[in-house]
Scaffold this motif. Sequence first.
Motif: not given
Lengths: 359, 359
Positions: B279, B275, B304-307, B302, B282, B272
């Motif tokens: 943000v 993640t 595996g879902r991030l880029w 999540i 970036r 978490e």
Amino acid sequence: MSHSPDRHDQTAASGSGEGQSRGKPTINDVARLAKVSKKTVSRVINESPFVKQKTRDAIKAVIAELGFTPDPQARALARRKSFLIGLVYDNPSPQYVVNIQRGILDALEGTDFQLVLHPCDRTKPDHVARVRAFVQQHKPFGLILPPSVSEDELLARTLDEAEVDYVRIASVQLDSPSRMIRTLDGEGAAAAGRHLAELGHRQIAHIHGPLSFRSTHERRAGFERALHEAGLSLQPDMAVEGGYTFEGGVTAAEQLLNQPSPPQAIFAGNDEMATGAYVAVRRAGFRIPEDISIVGFDDTPIAGRLWPALTTVRLPIREMGSAAARLLLATANGAVARQLVTFEPEIVVRGSTATPHKA
Amino acid sequence: MSHSPDRHDQTAASGSGEGQSRGKPTINDVARLAKVSKKTVSRVINESPFVKQKTRDAIKAVIAELGFTPDPQARALARRKSFLIGLVYDNPSPQYVVNIQRGILDALEGTDFQLVLHPCDRTKPDHVARVRAFVQQHKPFGLILPPSVSEDELLARTLDEAEVDYVRIASVQLDSPSRMIRTLDGEGAAAAGRHLAELGHRQIAHIHGPLSFRSTHERRAGFERALHEAGLSLQPDMAVEGGYTFEGGVTAAEQLLNQPSPPQAIFAGNDEMATGAYVAVRRAGFRIPEDISIVGFDDTPIAGRLWPALTTVRLPIREMGSAAARLLLATANGAVARQLVTFEPEIVVRGSTATPHKA
DNA sequence: TTCGAAAATGTCACCGGTGTCAATCCTTAT
DNA sequence: ATAAGGATTGACACCGGTGACATTTTCGAA
């Protein structure tokens, strides 16, 4: 160890160290102290209106003094109905499930009811039988059925037969207002379509859920309606299924990007698939939202955790869960809902959508 | 409406339409058909070893023929112990919770036990009292306590007093092998540290969880150990708290990036926060992993879902839940675990870590 | 063959409430 | 004052199992 021949018979002896003066007070204790029969105490517990005010007050005083709480198991046995609310779910999106749970727990807080989980794999042929077995064994007070189990008519009929109350959460009205919570998915999807059209996108794609889900059709229909109203349309090759899963979203988006003329914007039927689209889009070397705009659906937590944050359609899932639980309790309590409880989603514009880039 | 004076007394009359020849078979039906006493049937149900094989077989045959299943409520009443397994949780990460649930449900599948949810807000002063009330009322068979409730000693002592079995899941051994599942968070964190050091990072930061969590310290200690072994160290201004939440991760990362010499790599105490770091990084204009590498912990979906996908330390959460449930059932069954069940996390290298960029 | 202990099974009260229906208590109309 | 009838309350069986303990079998040793 004891020499008793019956292992189970002796477990009691190994139990408590015999300390507390006496166990939890029971209805008998209350009845004795209040000098009434246990049946009258029972009536007070169950808020029967046929108890004289004076008697009721006296009994309530004793209950408070003793800190008495009725035993759920005993009540369940006598009533043939437990104090469990079953959540029967089969949703590809974990976030959806957690939120529904939270909503239900919100509503159950302070009541005697407990939430029990009953996942249900609809791909297995015996899923209905399993739920029925659960219902017959545990005699839940009621069930809450979020999508997609809510759409299972065979299951619904089986539950009717088993005489359990349930509340279905669905995007189409498939039951009476006492037995369902409706979400206007079509409206939300339309808002997504309008948003993209207003931004100036022309080539717009849609990644939808499994065709076996009613919500898939509701969302797609609403989305197409909005496009038409904006003078646009959803081209056949711009609509791909993503199975409501992340992986499905990746694959579907890749497929869209491989078209001769890739989309400027993608509306995914849920956030999971939208997240998959993020990955595919970036893997293909495009930027979000400069090159491609993406819109999701559900507004699960991940939407706000992506970068850029995902523009999506918010479904108040937690509130829906809560409403479903309240409806269930009210209905079982004899109330009859005249008005269908309906939730209208709203679009949440964040960073994943923008005016189309001049190619 | 009827004229009966007692509303609740009459509800029964409004019940079923009286159709099925007879209700579900009970233990009495079985006893009669098998020509034994109900107590013997009870013994068979409970797998008492003191029933002659022949008798047992005969009774089992009748049970199968009738499709008899014992009534959980009646059993609970008589035993003063229900068939509910309570999951008492207070975890900031929803993914963690869902996975624990799944694991428990895996283990409970096929048993008579049901999983009931009992969220517990440790910030409220009466959280222990609430759990105790739940336990006293519903007499759960046992409880499963994942972090951070697992670390609540006051709660543990209260549960001891209430004589409920429970299994704690924690990163430090705070109970006997029969009552806990241990995760070697320190080892996992050390692997993360080694990974970053091996990539060549020198300026490495850590976003940790709340200091009130044991796992926070375990993870940090393991991480620091690895850095030291690599000849590095965790500078004081490179360690910031992120509360194990996404928002906390954002703030903590921003703080790190504002340092005179920002980190080349960040190890977040959970996904978490990682993640959140994505943000912040970036937003500050840095690239992942070219400019800054990020490592998480938990390997929740999540990751595996991030880029790019998040390099993280995988904790087999679902398996842990499953193991906890099995341990609980075994322990309550009289078994005594000699060996502590331990899970060692492993690092999963994905796209968010790379060799440091030549500045 | 006989006896005693272990093995197997049964008896019966009880877990803590609710349903049914009878009994008792109030009112109010007469 | 009195009966009728609704409002209250109580008696008691029962929900479907289990615990404690008694009784009956069974079987090896004497």
